[in-house]
Design a protein around this motif. Structure first.
Motif, PDB file in Angstrom:
ATOM      1  N   SER A  82       0.758  -1.203   0.142  1.00 37.68           N
ATOM      2  CA  SER A  82      -0.024   0.006   0.010  1.00 37.68           C
ATOM      3  C   SER A  82       0.734   1.263  -0.184  1.00 37.68           C
ATOM      4  CB  SER A  82      -1.088   0.103   1.096  1.00 37.68           C
ATOM      5  OG  SER A  82      -1.715   1.245   1.378  1.00 37.68           O
ATOM      6  N   ILE A  83       1.905   1.415   0.745  1.00 34.26           N
ATOM      7  CA  ILE A  83       2.693   2.365   0.889  1.00 34.26           C
ATOM      8  C   ILE A  83       3.420   2.667  -0.241  1.00 34.26           C
ATOM      9  CG2 ILE A  83       4.844   3.545   2.081  1.00 34.26           C
ATOM     10  CD1 ILE A  83       3.846   1.878   4.411  1.00 34.26           C
ATOM     11  N   PHE A  84       3.901   1.578  -0.969  1.00 29.20           N
ATOM     12  CA  PHE A  84       4.814   1.622  -2.109  1.00 29.20           C
ATOM     13  C   PHE A  84       4.109   1.869  -3.234  1.00 29.20           C
ATOM     14  CE2 PHE A  84       7.452  -0.192  -5.766  1.00 29.20           C
ATOM     15  CZ  PHE A  84       8.614   0.675  -5.532  1.00 29.20           C
ATOM     16  N   GLY A  85       2.882   1.443  -3.506  1.00 29.30           N
ATOM     17  CA  GLY A  85       2.023   1.549  -4.427  1.00 29.30           C
ATOM     18  C   GLY A  85       1.602   3.122  -4.455  1.00 29.30           C
ATOM     19  N   THR A  86       1.322   3.745  -3.523  1.00 28.39           N
ATOM     20  CA  THR A  86       1.175   5.097  -3.283  1.00 28.39           C
ATOM     21  C   THR A  86       2.408   5.932  -3.840  1.00 28.39           C
ATOM     22  OG1 THR A  86      -0.377   4.968  -1.300  1.00 28.39           O
ATOM     23  CG2 THR A  86       0.767   7.129  -1.470  1.00 28.39           C
ATOM     24  N   LEU A  87       3.611   5.561  -3.289  1.00 25.33           N
ATOM     25  CA  LEU A  87       4.776   6.261  -3.712  1.00 25.33           C
ATOM     26  C   LEU A  87       5.092   6.090  -5.165  1.00 25.33           C
ATOM     27  CD1 LEU A  87       7.072   5.119  -0.804  1.00 25.33           C
ATOM     28  CD2 LEU A  87       6.192   7.263  -1.130  1.00 25.33           C
ATOM     29  N   ILE A  88       4.699   4.984  -5.898  1.00 26.90           N
ATOM     30  CA  ILE A  88       4.849   5.009  -7.576  1.00 26.90           C
ATOM     31  C   ILE A  88       3.974   5.850  -7.946  1.00 26.90           C
ATOM     32  CG2 ILE A  88       4.157   3.562  -9.397  1.00 26.90           C
ATOM     33  CD1 ILE A  88       4.538   1.074  -7.840  1.00 26.90           C
ATOM     34  N   PHE A 147      -3.065  -0.856  -5.873  1.00 24.47           N
ATOM     35  CA  PHE A 147      -2.957   0.123  -4.988  1.00 24.47           C
ATOM     36  C   PHE A 147      -2.495   1.356  -5.661  1.00 24.47           C
ATOM     37  CE2 PHE A 147      -2.505  -3.096  -1.549  1.00 24.47           C
ATOM     38  CZ  PHE A 147      -3.465  -2.393  -0.687  1.00 24.47           C
ATOM     39  N   ALA A 148      -1.478   1.192  -6.778  1.00 22.93           N
ATOM     40  CA  ALA A 148      -1.124   2.508  -7.607  1.00 22.93           C
ATOM     41  C   ALA A 148      -2.487   2.968  -8.171  1.00 22.93           C
ATOM     42  CB  ALA A 148      -0.122   2.104  -8.468  1.00 22.93           C
ATOM     43  N   LEU A 149      -3.196   2.205  -8.719  1.00 23.22           N
ATOM     44  CA  LEU A 149      -4.530   2.747  -9.368  1.00 23.22           C
ATOM     45  C   LEU A 149      -5.271   3.433  -8.399  1.00 23.22           C
ATOM     46  CD1 LEU A 149      -6.671   2.728 -11.764  1.00 23.22           C
ATOM     47  CD2 LEU A 149      -7.150   0.378 -11.004  1.00 23.22           C
ATOM     48  N   GLY A 150      -5.616   2.629  -7.125  1.00 29.06           N
ATOM     49  CA  GLY A 150      -6.395   3.398  -6.280  1.00 29.06           C
ATOM     50  C   GLY A 150      -6.012   4.795  -5.934  1.00 29.06           C
ATOM     51  N   THR A 151      -4.454   4.888  -5.850  1.00 28.76           N
ATOM     52  CA  THR A 151      -4.185   6.261  -5.370  1.00 28.76           C
ATOM     53  C   THR A 151      -4.231   7.031  -6.411  1.00 28.76           C
ATOM     54  OG1 THR A 151      -2.208   4.971  -4.121  1.00 28.76           O
ATOM     55  CG2 THR A 151      -1.924   7.274  -4.837  1.00 28.76           C
ATOM     56  N   ALA A 152      -3.996   6.857  -7.730  1.00 34.99           N
ATOM     57  CA  ALA A 152      -4.202   7.911  -8.884  1.00 34.99           C
ATOM     58  C   ALA A 152      -5.524   8.120  -8.822  1.00 34.99           C
ATOM     59  CB  ALA A 152      -3.790   7.115 -10.131  1.00 34.99           C
ATOM     60  N   ALA A 153      -6.693   7.149  -8.933  1.00 40.61           N
ATOM     61  CA  ALA A 153      -7.903   7.427  -8.885  1.00 40.61           C
ATOM     62  C   ALA A 153      -8.607   8.260  -7.927  1.00 40.61           C
ATOM     63  CB  ALA A 153      -8.898   6.083  -9.159  1.00 40.61           C
ATOM     64  N   GLY A 154      -8.197   8.039  -6.815  1.00 42.95           N
ATOM     65  CA  GLY A 154      -8.433   8.756  -5.471  1.00 42.95           C
ATOM     66  C   GLY A 154      -8.029  10.255  -5.586  1.00 42.95           C
TER      67      GLY A 154
END
Length: 253
Positions: A82-88, A147-154
């Motif tokens: 989750s943390i790393f996906g956010t950072l991507i 997680f990367a997708l969810g961060t971008a979409a959110g």
């Protein structure tokens, strides 16, 4: 074809209310912990990304070499993904200048491609069948992309569209509720419902984390990233301990 010796017990927990609570809170921790490391500890985006990438690799190796589901190993990996996906996504946005709408589209295509290759190779996307090394690698690849997708979409919805963190929370919560209705009342495919919900809990958790942690000037409640991260991380630990007791009881029988 996997031989019997190459198979192991399914390494993903049962999908229960506790599963979704931990998943949602892990996404909140991913959002707030990344901000804490970058801004509060002044590590910066690049150093934080390298540090968490290294920790994630070690944690995933521990998870991959386990032969069964162990709650603390699995959920520690989820939190770090989750943390790393956010950072991507943050790196693409802040360092490269990729618009959030573009990131959302690219990660959506990448996730669909991951599912396609996974299904062609294994003939299933069910998390009840993560019982070979190959399937587990597909599973964690998909999780990272969600997680990367969810961060971008959110971020695109709450910040790019300027609807605010509270409204974004209500929006994504409503979409998850609609998915639940579609599953229980209209009997849509269980695997499809699971992955839709898995993707949506990422922007939901991120929106909740931002709503709680950001200052009132920026549309939040002003609790700060430190307090928000600690509260949710403590809740995760308690729920993982709760999950571990039945596992320990079975091991002792």
């Amino acid at each position: 074809m996997q031989t019997k010796s190459e198979r192991f017990i399914n390494k993903v927990p049962e999908v229960t209310l506790v599963f979704w609570l931990i998943k949602m809170m892990s996404t909140t921790v991913g959002e707030t912990a990344a901000d804490f490391l970058i801004f509060n500890l002044h590590l910066g985006l690049s150093m934080t990304s390298l540090l968490m990438g290294g920790v994630l690799i070690v944690t995933l190796l521990i998870q991959l070499f386990s032969t069964r589901y162990v709650p603390w190993k699995y959920w520690l990996a989820v939190v770090l993904v989750s943390i790393f996906g956010t950072l991507i996504t943050d790196n693409l946005t802040d360092q490269v200048g990729v618009p959030l709408a573009v990131s959302t589209g690219v990660f959506t295509v990448l996730l669909m491609a991951t599912f396609r290759v996974w299904y062609v190779q294994e003939k299933t996307l069910s998390i009840r069948a993560i019982d070979t090394r190959k399937r587990e690698l597909f599973y964690w690849s998909a999780i990272l992309v969600t997680f990367a997708l969810g961060t971008a979409a959110g971020d695109w919805v709450s910040e790019g569209m300027d609807i605010g963190y509270m409204h974004a929370t209500l929006l994504f919560g409503g979409l998850i509720a609609a998915t639940a209705v579609a599953f229980y009342w209209f009997r849509i495919n269980a695997v499809l419902a699971f992955w839709i919900t898995y993707v949506l809990t990422r922007p939901l958790g991120a929106s909740i984390g931002d709503w709680l942690s950001q200052s009132e000037k920026h549309g939040g409640l002003g609790l700060g990233v430190t307090n928000t991260s600690l509260v949710f991380f403590a809740c995760i630990i308690l729920l993982v301990i709760y999950q571990s007791w039945p596992q320990r009881a079975r091991d002792e029988v």
